[in-house]
Enzyme design. Structure first.
Site, PDB file in Angstrom:
ATOM      1  CB  SER A 217      -0.965   0.012   1.196  1.00  0.00           C
ATOM      2  OG  SER A 217      -1.786  -1.131   1.190  1.00  0.00           O
ATOM      3  CD  GLU A 336      -7.895   1.069  -0.311  1.00  0.00           C
ATOM      4  OE1 GLU A 336      -8.599   2.010  -0.712  1.00  0.00           O
ATOM      5  OE2 GLU A 336      -7.061   1.186   0.613  1.00  0.00           O
ATOM      6  NE  ARG A 367     -10.882  -6.438   3.531  1.00  0.00           N
ATOM      7  CZ  ARG A 367     -10.640  -5.131   3.490  1.00  0.00           C
ATOM      8  NH1 ARG A 367      -9.563  -4.673   2.868  1.00  0.00           N
ATOM      9  NH2 ARG A 367     -11.473  -4.286   4.063  1.00  0.00           N
TER      10      ARG A 367
END
Length: 448
Positions: A217, A336, A367
């Site tokens: 990220s 994300e 996730r």
């Protein structure tokens, strides 16, 4: 009759009966709003945040800063005002942030917000008194060792009983010396951003050296750096000629600003996906020409998967071609976006491989495991890899799609529901974390 609790209620995901054709006004960016709240709270003068996101995560951040003594006043401006007039310069909701001497004792509820649990312990070291951090049960499982260990190395006193996680107490001493510190931020780039945001208020600033392997990220770190510079901080970065994996922030006063928050581009993902999946067109107004938001990568990724887009005076116009293609993509910098891309990939005409996202196992939920389980229970064929997912499209069927209190799982299930009749989303209300009123926005896009 007893009402069904919101967290167990099932929401029938609307099934698209044709091509969508809609303009969707996406609320402000959570990432920008929460960084702006921290910087405005540490400034030497009041500032304004216009069009901030009002969601669970941002309200938790505002509530935490208020508990530390910061004044945050919510106003609604209905007309433009001249710049420098002391009021917001445009219509819409605005928050006036009034910095103050930070104090304890205080208690901070982080919910399950990574930005709150990681950005505020450094702020708490500047407070005069103890600050206790607590949150949702899932928040106890999310790593904070990068921030805790770094702050201790910089002289802070923190009680966490050796967990490296919540709950914890920061014993603020009214300031922090700062200086050089080494951290391993390979599990979250927020560890770096957390230290940089408060660094101008440390006596020696900070020099953060990332010692781990990959750093996920990176756009979020660039966002932090850009926002620091916008309020007057001096930041040296690898991109500006500094050492690799080293960020330096010089101590100094921060300016109060009048900042308009960009739309949350990652939250635009399900709506763009709807255009792709239904061969329709969706317009997202106010899409910035230049941004550090990771969601901007959607233009490239969804175009490769079969759509086309154009920035116009109306905003970003995205159109599906009628075909959805698989993709092989490294999402390490934009993790994300993985749940929504996985949902689209499950509806594609060829396999997909999503790479570089092993750190998603430490997000609001695991996730990768959650996506694998939920898509497969609808008839899909998803397998986990060491650092991502491999998705082979199959004909899907209806069923319950569990969200694990994860907002991006809920929107991913909604994307599947467009093409698969009978999908029911468990706890769609979890989207309030970053996208309030998602069910209404979704229904409005479909003309329901």
């Amino acid at each position: 009759m007893t009402a069904t609790p919101a967290h167990t209620a099932l929401w029938p995901a609307p099934h698209a009966r044709g091509a969508v054709d809609a303009t969707v006004h996406v609320p402000g960016s959570k990432s920008v709003t929460n960084r702006a709240l921290v910087l405005a709270s540490l400034a030497s003068e009041p500032g304004w945040l216009r069009r901030p996101l009002r969601s669970r995560d941002t309200l938790l951040m505002a509530g935490a800063l208020r508990a530390l003594g910061v004044g945050i006043e919510e106003t609604v401006s209905s007309s433009s005002s001249p710049a420098g007039a002391g009021t917001p310069t445009g219509p819409g909701e605005a928050w006036r942030v009034i910095p103050s001497t930070l104090h304890g004792p205080a208690t901070v509820d982080v919910g399950n917000a990574g930005t709150v649990m990681r950005f505020l312990p450094p702020v708490a070291t500047l407070a005069d008194g103890p600050v206790r951090f607590d949150g949702d049960p899932r928040a106890y499982e999310r790593p904070l060792h990068g921030v805790i260990d770094a702050l201790r190395a910089l002289g802070a006193r923190i009680d966490d009983e050796g967990r490296g996680a919540l709950p914890l107490t920061v014993h603020g001493g009214g300031g922090l010396d700062g200086g050089p510190v080494e951290i391993d931020a390979s599990s979250s780039s927020q560890f770096v951003s957390a230290l940089l945001l408060s660094a101008p208020r440390f006596n020696q600033g900070v020099e953060v050296r990332h010692t781990g392997s990959s750093l996920p990220s990176m756009p979020h770190i660039r966002m932090t750096v850009d926002m620091l510079r916008a309020v007057g901080a001096q930041v040296d970065t690898p991109e500006s000629g500094g050492e690799p994996n080293v960020w330096r922030v010089t101590p100094g006063a921060l300016l109060g600003r009048d900042l308009t928050i960009e739309p949350d581009l990652s939250n635009a993902q399900p709506f763009l996906a709807a255009a792709l999946v239904t061969a329709g067109t969706v317009v997202i107004p106010d899409w910035p020409e230049r941004t550090t938001q990771p969601g901007d990568r959607l233009r490239e990724i969804f175009t490769e998967m079969g759509g086309s887009c154009e920035l116009t005076e109306r905003g970003l116009e995205f159109t599906g071609s009628g075909a959805v293609h698989g993709i092989d993509v490294d999402l390490g910098e934009v993790g994300e976006l993985t749940p929504g891309i996985a949902a689209v990939a499950a509806l594609a005409d060829s396999p997909s491989t999503l790479r570089g996202v092993a750190h998603l196992r430490l997000h609001e939920t695991d996730r990768l495991a959650a996506l694998t389980k939920e898509i497969n229970e609808l008839g899909g064929d998803v397998t986990e890899t060491a650092d991502g997912l491999h998705i082979r499209p199959r004909r899907l069927h209806g069923g319950i799609f569990h969200t694990y209190d994860d907002h991006r799982m809920a929107t991913a299930g909604s994307i599947l529901g467009l093409a698969v009749d009978g999908v029911q989303i468990e706890n769609v209300a979890t989207t309030a974390k970053t996208l309030p009123d998602f069910p209404q926005l979704w229904a409005g896009m479909l003309g329901n």
